[in-house]
Design an enzyme around this catalytic site. Structure first.
Site: not given
Ligand code: DGY
Length: 323
Positions: A240, A269, A287
């Protein structure tokens, strides 16, 4: 008998939804963009289940707007920092995520970023495409070897371990850090060495982040941590965005405190910290960690399985308790 109502906050692949349509009325928000908080609350009114995304904030106000019949929030992601788990628990609403099914795809993207930045793939593509390439040259766009170099993994759960498997195929040395070491058998089978956070920062040639976003991990990589890394090291993030202090990273990259970064996730984002997009020593992806047909289908299957269980008053198989 009235059928339950399920809100899907943004369209997903159709195949997983077929099973859901057999038992429930499914309302898919038509916009390609995330719904505003207000629209989300309006659409949630009276539904029994919500299939939501990491772009939706699930909080007490949304749960209240949905009403007491709401049984489950099924997050179409493994990361669930967008959900206020305590508020869901208080409202008696189950929460589920999609663990396991996206580990390989996400590790593929982390590895892709590592190779792309380490071997200057995007810079090379740009050189050829713009017609500026004048032919082979002995010192042109030199990268670094992968074999014999050290990959450091911060957070060695399913995705971190999938990254380790890829790296050992490339002859890399592996170290990792997380709050508690893995079982010795797992460490041994993957060739992983547990080290302190400080050693991880100082010794790795490629540092790949695979930890969840929590209050403890927000801005875990900031000015001091970037200074502790080797000037030849690369930082890879597919977890993240807010795990990295992005302004500090831009500064470190501008001042060549580290060699480069490969990022699939960003602090806010889709906005980028000023200066990031102008740098040559970064590779930036929108992403894409779980973005394969197969993986997104499996994520949908899992989210639907959790909703079907909840509608049937059964504990969802991927229930998140937050403990
Ligand atoms: C997640 O599953 O946390 C991913 O970031 C989504 O693509």
């Amino acid at each position: 008998m009235t059928r339950p109502r399920v809100l899907v906050t943004r369209a997903i692949l159709e195949a997983p939804l077929r099973r859901l349509r057999e038992v429930a009325d499914v309302c898919i928000a038509s916009s390609e963009e995330p719904l505003s908080a207000e629209e989300l609350r309006r659409k949630a009114d009276g539904v029994d289940a919500i299939l939501c995304h990491l772009t939706d904030r699930v909080d007490g106000a949304l749960l209240e707007a949905a009403g007491p019949q709401l049984k489950i929030i099924a997050n179409y992601a493994v990361g669930y920092n967008n959900i206020d788990l305590a508020a869901c628990r208080k409202a008696g609403v189950w929460v589920s995520n999609t663990p396991g099914v996206l580990s390989e795809a996400t590790a593929d993207i982390a590895f892709t970023l590592m190779m792309a930045i380490g071997r200057r793939v995007v810079e090379g593509d740009r050189l050829v495409r713009t017609g500026e390439w004048t032919g082979w040259a002995p010192k042109q766009l030199l990268g670094g070897d992968f074999h014999g170099r050290t990959l450091g993994i911060l957070g060695c759960g399913r995705i971190g371990q999938a990254m380790a498997r890829r790296a050992s195929g490339f002859g890399m040395r592996l170290m990792y850090h997380q709050p508690r070491p893995l079982d010795p058998e797992v460490e041994e089978s993957l060739g992983l060495n547990f080290v302190s956070f400080d050693v991880l920062l100082r010794k790795t040639d490629f540092l790949s982040l695979h930890c969840p976003l929590t209050e403890e991990t927000r801005h875990l990589i900031g000015t001091e941590e970037l200074k502790a890394m080797k000037p030849t090291a690369y930082l890879i993030n597919t977890s993240r965005g807010p795990v990295i202090d992005e302004a500090a990273l831009v500064q470190a990259l501008q001042e060549k405190e580290i060699a480069g970064a490969g990022l699939d996730v960003f602090e806010e984002e889709p906005r980028l910290t000023p200066g990031l997009a102008e740098l040559d020593n970064v590779v930036l992806l929108p992403h894409l960690g779980s973005a394969t047909q197969e993986t997104r289908t499996r994520m949908g299957d899992l989210a639907v399985a959790n909703i079907l269980a909840a509608l049937d008053e059964k504990t969802p198989p991927n229930e998140l308790t937050g403990n």
